[in-house]
Design a protein around this motif. Structure first.
Motif: not given
Length: 257
Positions: A125-128, A102, A93-94, A96-97, A152, A100
């Motif tokens: 790669v999606k939603d953190g 991709e 996880s990362y 995302a807030k 990140a 960004t």
């Protein structure tokens, strides 16, 4: 039947590779597990293997709709199980807030570790969340060495393949007519640009056909060819439906949105 007639000259080395795998299995009675194959390579494996009675073969990338898959070619009496593909799903996880990320960012980070693309399956790669299907042999290496991407910090953990996220990408179909099956003509039509601009992208090496860079606008496309334009996504020549009365090609294309 000559298998080569169904594919392009530049694909012949991979066809020869698959034939060599098949011969090796036949001589040694030992199965062959490939690296991850792109869809075009999977089509070649299917064509070479066909319904040959002396072999059993299969493809898997962790889920039915996976794009990148490993192949197993085995003697006909062997049963191929899902675990035989030696797949591992890693997740991290990362925030995302604050960061960004991709797909190209993360894939580039893998490449910077010296990991060949052929050892990696589908990447989401999606939603953190980052998820990657890998060869079991390199999963520990990734967990120890892949610790960050951009700003990140990430920590990969092994997860069940059943928890792989679904891609939200969808293919949008379109029926149209084109003056020819040249690459520059189809890029112009699919991506909505002038033929001159399409030619510039091709000349600059921004366009791939079946995962290979093609720098010739006159390159003739065939049914099933996958096209990608840097920064503008992928598309496919789904079907060539024949000619109109004005000698234009009726085609179906699709674009990944």
């Amino acid at each position: 039947m000559d298998i080569y007639q169904h594919f392009r000259e530049e694909e012949r080395p991979f066809i020869d590779q698959v034939l060599a795998w098949r011969e090796d299995v036949e001589l040694k009675y030992q199965r062959k597990l490939s690296d991850f194959l792109n869809p075009r390579e999977q089509d070649i494996v299917k064509a070479v293997m066909g319904n040959h009675p002396d072999f059993n073969f299969g493809l898997s990338g962790g889920k039915d709709q996976a794009e990148r898959k490993r192949a197993i070619i085995a003697p006909e009496y062997e049963i191929i199980e899902e675990e035989d593909y030696q797949l591992t799903m890693l997740e991290a996880s990362y925030p995302a807030k604050f960061v960004t990320l991709e797909h190209p960012d993360v894939l580039g980070a893998f490449m910077s570790l010296g990991i060949r693309r052929e050892k990696l399956g589908d990447l989401v790669v999606k939603d953190g969340v980052i998820q990657i299907i890998t060869d079991q042999e390199i999963s520990d290496y990734i967990r120890m060495n892949f610790t960050g991407v951009k700003r990140a910090t990430v920590n990969f953990e092994e997860k069940p393949l059943s928890q792989m996220l679904e891609s939200e990408e969808t293919w949008v179909m379109k029926n149209t007519t084109v003056s020819s099956l040249r690459l520059d003509v189809l890029v112009k039509e699919i991506y909505g640009m002038s033929r001159k601009k399409a030619g510039m992208h091709i000349d600059s090496g921004h366009v791939k056909v079946n995962f290979r860079v093609v720098e010739n606008g006159a390159f003739q496309l065939q049914e099933g060819d996958l096209i990608s334009l840097r920064g503008q996504g992928r598309s496919k020549l789904e079907e060539i439906q024949g000619l109109t009365k004005k000698e234009k090609y009726k085609v179906s294309t699709s674009k990944l949105n």
